[in-house]
Scaffold this active site. Structure first.
Site, PDB file in Angstrom:
ATOM      1  N   CYS A  11       0.864  -1.179   0.000  1.00  0.00           N
ATOM      2  CA  CYS A  11       0.000   0.000   0.000  1.00  0.00           C
ATOM      3  C   CYS A  11       0.899   1.227   0.000  1.00  0.00           C
ATOM      4  O   CYS A  11       2.126   1.110  -0.090  1.00  0.00           O
ATOM      5  CB  CYS A  11      -0.950   0.005   1.196  1.00  0.00           C
ATOM      6  N   HIS A  21      -4.440   6.183   8.221  1.00  0.00           N
ATOM      7  CA  HIS A  21      -3.085   6.449   8.700  1.00  0.00           C
ATOM      8  C   HIS A  21      -2.446   7.444   7.755  1.00  0.00           C
ATOM      9  O   HIS A  21      -2.945   7.699   6.657  1.00  0.00           O
ATOM     10  CB  HIS A  21      -2.257   5.165   8.785  1.00  0.00           C
TER      11      HIS A  21
END
Length: 622
Positions: A373, A541
């Site tokens: 990611c 995040h």
């Protein structure tokens, strides 16, 4: 592993070495086309650049990339050093094939050395050993290249050149199309083009300034003829309507794979591009045509750009001949076929390519799958943990890791990432198979990958012969992350998506994990790729650039029983993450364990018992 699968993997690896360096081929090709004695603008000074580029720059770039693919950054350096020995050992031969052999071998040697030294390097001597090992091993490999590899590759190239001369002498070059076109549809085009035709083409172009070998696989004409036949004469409306777009992509974009489904839906059609390419090769041979450098990708733009000034019209006629002959033969075959289903054929093509590549991993003990990611911290970590737990019983030999999409390990075989990150993943891991998904937890592509990796026959043998690896010990200096009741908020009312993420960041700030700028980075991260990962869970995040705003590692949870909307999906559990090291992975591992128990997951979405949630996330309850 079948021969076709092996060649497919080989071709893909060759492509991974050559394609990142195509710009160097193009630069050399343009210099040759423009400034050699027979070029557009003859210039002796500028023409002198072409020799060093061909003899040194291109082989070193390819060898360095090959070393990187097998041995990472240290392999890159070793590969570049080693190939110089090959170049010096065969000064009259362009050492492209030597680079393709020596680069990966040097990377492998460095990788084996690093494994041997793992845990044995004295503290404080790491830099000294790292630098001296690359230098000494690179020197020895360069000596090996001078004595063995260079002369051997010269001999091999001479044999191949001799074979080409025989084909030319007896006018048999067009027969190569019988092998080229079926090989393309079977995804062996890279093995042919970069492994055989380009090295021979470079040797010919060095002598004459052009080579027909560059034209054999790259000619877009045969595929255009097939697509035109479908465009005008296919009975299935859906297939007929898709063909014009495919023509543009194939002819101008150079993506030849776009026409493969149209051949697969009616295998008899393969006759058309075979005969079309045979006619074009006959024309090129008769007229002495050629390109100055590799036309990659095989678009008409690259094809004509690499054409000498006196050959542009000749080469264009060859493309038109290939397209016309291919079209004429394909028309009756397309008109007589049953109503076709392009979607089914496309799926067949994906399965052929995907299964072949998955089979390569199945037959390679110790393959590596990397979930990637943007930051490599949250969603990819959870996806890797869950997939590892899912597949470890059937395929204990596989390694499943997670990383940032920009730092994928060089030895990754498969990279799993979200669709919007696929291009970055391809740049980071050019030799890996890319599996694109929408979310990391319940995407159908993950089910297909699991099935491909576990249902192949060799998997059963691995289960019987390969013992499950012992669990990795937790390093003593890695502190455990504890989650407390103060890190959890339950029963929150629904809010907007951005507000939800900002509230998660605010809780991380309150808990002393991050500073205020981290909140904006969390919102930006969601704009880049959604932080929703499936099954009612979101993991906001920050981006990589926001790591300086992290004060300490922390995980917070906010529960929204009614859910927060993420592009039509409802997130009930929102885990905010701030990570400095890997302490947060323990909590993510517990979350993955929860996902295996549907009852526990559903309870967590609505429970009001905060102590129970703490116990579950700490791994003390189920």
């Amino acid at each position: 592993m079948s021969v076709r699968e092996g060649l497919s993997k080989f071709g893909k690896f060759l492509s991974g070495m050559v394609m990142p360096n195509i710009g160097a081929f193009i630069a050399w090709g343009f210099l040759t086309a423009l400034f050699i004695e027979t070029g557009w603008l003859p210039n002796e000074q500028f023409a002198s650049i072409t020799g060093p580029m061909l003899s040194y720059l291109i082989p070193i770039l390819i060898a360095a990339q090959g070393g990187y693919l097998t041995g990472g950054d240290r392999g890159r350096i070793a590969g570049a050093i080693a190939v110089v020995g090959c170049i010096a050992g065969a000064p009259d031969t362009t050492m492209l094939m030597g680079a393709m052999a020596m680069g990966p071998f040097a990377g492998w040697v460095i990788k084996m050395f690093d494994r041997l030294m793992e845990g044995r390097t004295p503290a404080g001597f790491e830099m000294l050993i790292d630098n001296f090992s690359v230098g000494i091993l690179g020197m020895l490999l360069a000596m090996l290249g001078y004595v063995v590899i260079g002369p051997v590759m010269t001999t091999i190239l001479a044999v191949l050149m001799g074979g080409v001369q025989i084909l030319v002498q007896y006018s048999l070059m067009p027969l190569l199309a019988i092998f080229i076109e079926p090989a393309k549809v079977l995804f062996l085009n890279n093995a042919l083009n970069h492994g055989i035709f380009t090295p021979i083409g470079i040797a010919q172009a060095e002598e004459t300034g052009r080579s027909i070998m560059y034209m054999l696989e790259a000619n877009p004409g045969p595929g255009v003829g097939v697509l035109l036949a479908y465009c005008f004469f296919c009975r299935d409306a859906k297939t007929r309507q898709s063909a014009p777009g495919a023509i543009i992509i194939h002819f101008f974009g150079g993506i030849h794979e776009i026409y493969f489904p149209y051949v697969l839906m009616n295998p008899k059609v393969i006759i058309a591009p075979i005969v079309g390419n045979m006619a074009a090769i006959a024309w090129f041979s008769l007229t002495g045509a050629g390109l100055t450098s590799a036309a990659s990708p095989g678009s008409i733009i690259a094809f004509l750009s690499m054409s000498p000034s006196d050959m542009i019209l000749t080469n264009l006629i060859g493309v038109l001949i290939a397209a016309g002959v291919s079209f004429a033969i394909a028309v009756p075959l397309v008109r007589s076929m049953q109503v076709a289903d392009i979607d089914q054929a496309s799926q067949q093509m994906r399965e052929m390519k995907g299964t072949a590549e998955a089979a390569v991993i199945s037959d390679t003990e110790g393959g590596k799958i990397v979930f990637a990611c943007d930051a490599g911290m949250g969603s990819s970590a959870m996806g890797a943990t869950r997939f590892r737990n899912r597949i470890k019983a059937e395929r204990p030999d596989l390694t499943v890791e997670h990383s940032s999409v920009d730092t994928v390990p060089a030895d990754a075989n498969i990279v799993v990432c979200q669709r919007v990150l696929s291009e970055r993943a391809r740049k980071s891991a050019p030799s890996a198979q890319i599996v694109t998904i929408d979310n990391f937890l319940d995407d159908p592509a993950l089910d297909s990958l699991y099935k491909a990796l576990t249902q192949l026959s060799h998997a059963a043998e691995l289960i019987e012969t390969t013992p499950a690896p012992a669990p990795e010990p937790v390093a003593e200096d890695r502190p455990s992350l504890t989650i407390t009741a103060d890190d959890i908020q339950l029963g929150l009312a629904p809010v907007g998506r951005e507000q939800c993420i900002r509230d998660s960041g605010a809780l991380l700030v309150k808990r002393g994990c991050v500073s205020e700028p981290y909140i904006d980075a969390m919102v930006e991260r969601d704009r880049l790729t959604s932080v929703y990962i499936g099954m009612g869970i979101a993991i906001p995040h920050g981006t990589n650039e926001a790591k300086e705003a992290v004060e300490k590692t922390g995980v917070v949870l906010q529960q929204y029983p009614e859910g927060v909307d993420f592009d039509g999906e409802r997130a009930n559990l929102v885990f905010g993450i701030a990570g400095r090291g890997e302490e947060h992975l323990e909590v993510l591992a517990n979350i993955c364990r929860i996902l295996e128990d549907e009852a526990v997951l559903e309870k967590m979405k609505t429970t009001t018992d905060k102590d129970w949630v703490v116990r579950v996330l700490s791994g003390k309850d189920a």
